[in-house]
Design an enzyme around this catalytic site. Structure first.
Site, PDB file in Angstrom:
ATOM      1  N   LYS A  75       0.879  -1.250  -0.306  1.00 19.28           N
ATOM      2  CA  LYS A  75      -0.357   0.123  -0.030  1.00 19.28           C
ATOM      3  C   LYS A  75       0.809   1.633  -0.242  1.00 19.28           C
ATOM      4  O   LYS A  75       2.073   1.609   0.852  1.00 19.28           O
ATOM      5  CB  LYS A  75      -0.528  -0.491   1.515  1.00 19.28           C
ATOM      6  CG  LYS A  75      -1.817   1.254   0.962  1.00 19.28           C
ATOM      7  CD  LYS A  75      -2.584   1.018   2.519  1.00 19.28           C
ATOM      8  CE  LYS A  75      -4.337   2.168   2.355  1.00 19.28           C
ATOM      9  NZ  LYS A  75      -5.361   1.710   3.770  1.00 19.28           N
ATOM     10  N   SER A 150      -9.530   1.743   3.144  1.00 15.80           N
ATOM     11  CA  SER A 150      -8.686   2.245   1.914  1.00 15.80           C
ATOM     12  C   SER A 150      -7.678   1.617   1.239  1.00 15.80           C
ATOM     13  O   SER A 150      -7.119   1.678  -0.016  1.00 15.80           O
ATOM     14  CB  SER A 150      -7.897   3.250   2.619  1.00 15.80           C
ATOM     15  OG  SER A 150      -7.127   2.776   3.404  1.00 15.80           O
ATOM     16  N   SER A 174      -9.017  -0.762   7.428  1.00 15.28           N
ATOM     17  CA  SER A 174      -9.389  -0.111   6.395  1.00 15.28           C
ATOM     18  C   SER A 174      -8.655  -1.983   5.206  1.00 15.28           C
ATOM     19  O   SER A 174      -8.368  -1.370   3.842  1.00 15.28           O
ATOM     20  CB  SER A 174      -8.705   0.559   5.700  1.00 15.28           C
ATOM     21  OG  SER A 174      -9.599   1.501   6.507  1.00 15.28           O
TER      22      SER A 174
END
Length: 236
Positions: A75, A150, A174
């Site tokens: 990420k 996310s 997330s």
């Protein structure tokens, strides 16, 4: 080749049946084929990936590595030395960290290959990966639907077979939520189990670097390599 089973890749590279370089080439090819429609990745540095894979091939000669040649997507709010880290924000569009997060150091010590940086809601504040400054990430099973967030880019990278493992971050859903939306496995570890050093903070008292994989066995393999005390994170 299939990129869905980290144990199988690790065993094949350690035994010499396939090279880390061949695995990396397969991952890059899969990203080139699939990611244009999905928007899972923000940065893939082909030259860097292949250089790292070649180093792994040199390292496995005579010794086994726990993540030998396994491609891992990361990420884009986790710092990677000399590789762009944007947090999905134009503010950091050209930011290249001078250091790597502890989890990245531990991955590479275990023989993993960071295949690229994945899209996320800007500064991890969102639950659909529609709020990145760069692109929208789409669900690999239905492009009209969201991937969750996310950490949507990391979940999509695993679900679409672009990589075997991925790292996301979770503050309040997330990783578990996009993993659920994309049909993969995401784990929020106990707070402090994994060092946050090098993770760009959202809420420091809640943030957790979190693994994503296609199965629980691979989650355990990844967790085992990145977990543990880190002097650079006082809460670990």
């Amino acid at each position: 080749m299939e990129l869905r089973d980290a144990h199988a890749i690790r065993d094949a590279v350690n035994s010499g049946r396939i090279s880390a370089s061949e695995v990396a080439e397969a991952a890059i090819k899969r990203i080139e084929e699939a990611d244009g429609d999905l928007g899972g990745f923000l940065t893939v540095d082909r030259a860097r990936v292949l250089e790292r894979a070649e180093a792994v091939d040199q390292s496995v000669r005579g010794r086994a590595l726990p993540l030998a040649g396994v491609p891992v997507a990361v990420k884009d709010n986790i710092c990677t030395r000399n590789l762009r880290t944007t947090c999905g924000s134009k503010i950091l569009e050209h930011y290249i960290p001078p250091y790597s997060a502890t989890v990245i150091e531990r991955l590479e010590n275990a023989g993993a290959v960071v295949i690229g940086k994945t899209n996320c809601d800007e500064f991890a504040m969102g639950s659909s990966t529609e709020n990145s400054a760069f692109k929208i990430t789409r669900n690999p099973f239905d492009h009209k639907r969201v991937a969750g967030g996310s950490s949507g880019g990391s979940a999509v990278a695993v679900a679409a077979g672009m990589t075997a493992l991925a790292l996301g971050s979770e503050t309040g859903g997330s990783v578990r939520q996009p993993a659920s939306f994309c049909g993969v496995v995401g784990l929020k570890p106990t707070y402090g189990r994994i060092s946050r050093y090098g993770l760009v903070a959202y809420a420091s008292s809640l943030d957790c670097v979190s693994p994503i994989a296609n199965n629980s066995k691979d989650i355990a393999l990844l967790l085992e390599q990145i977990a543990g005390r880190d002097e650079r994170d006082s809460t670990s």
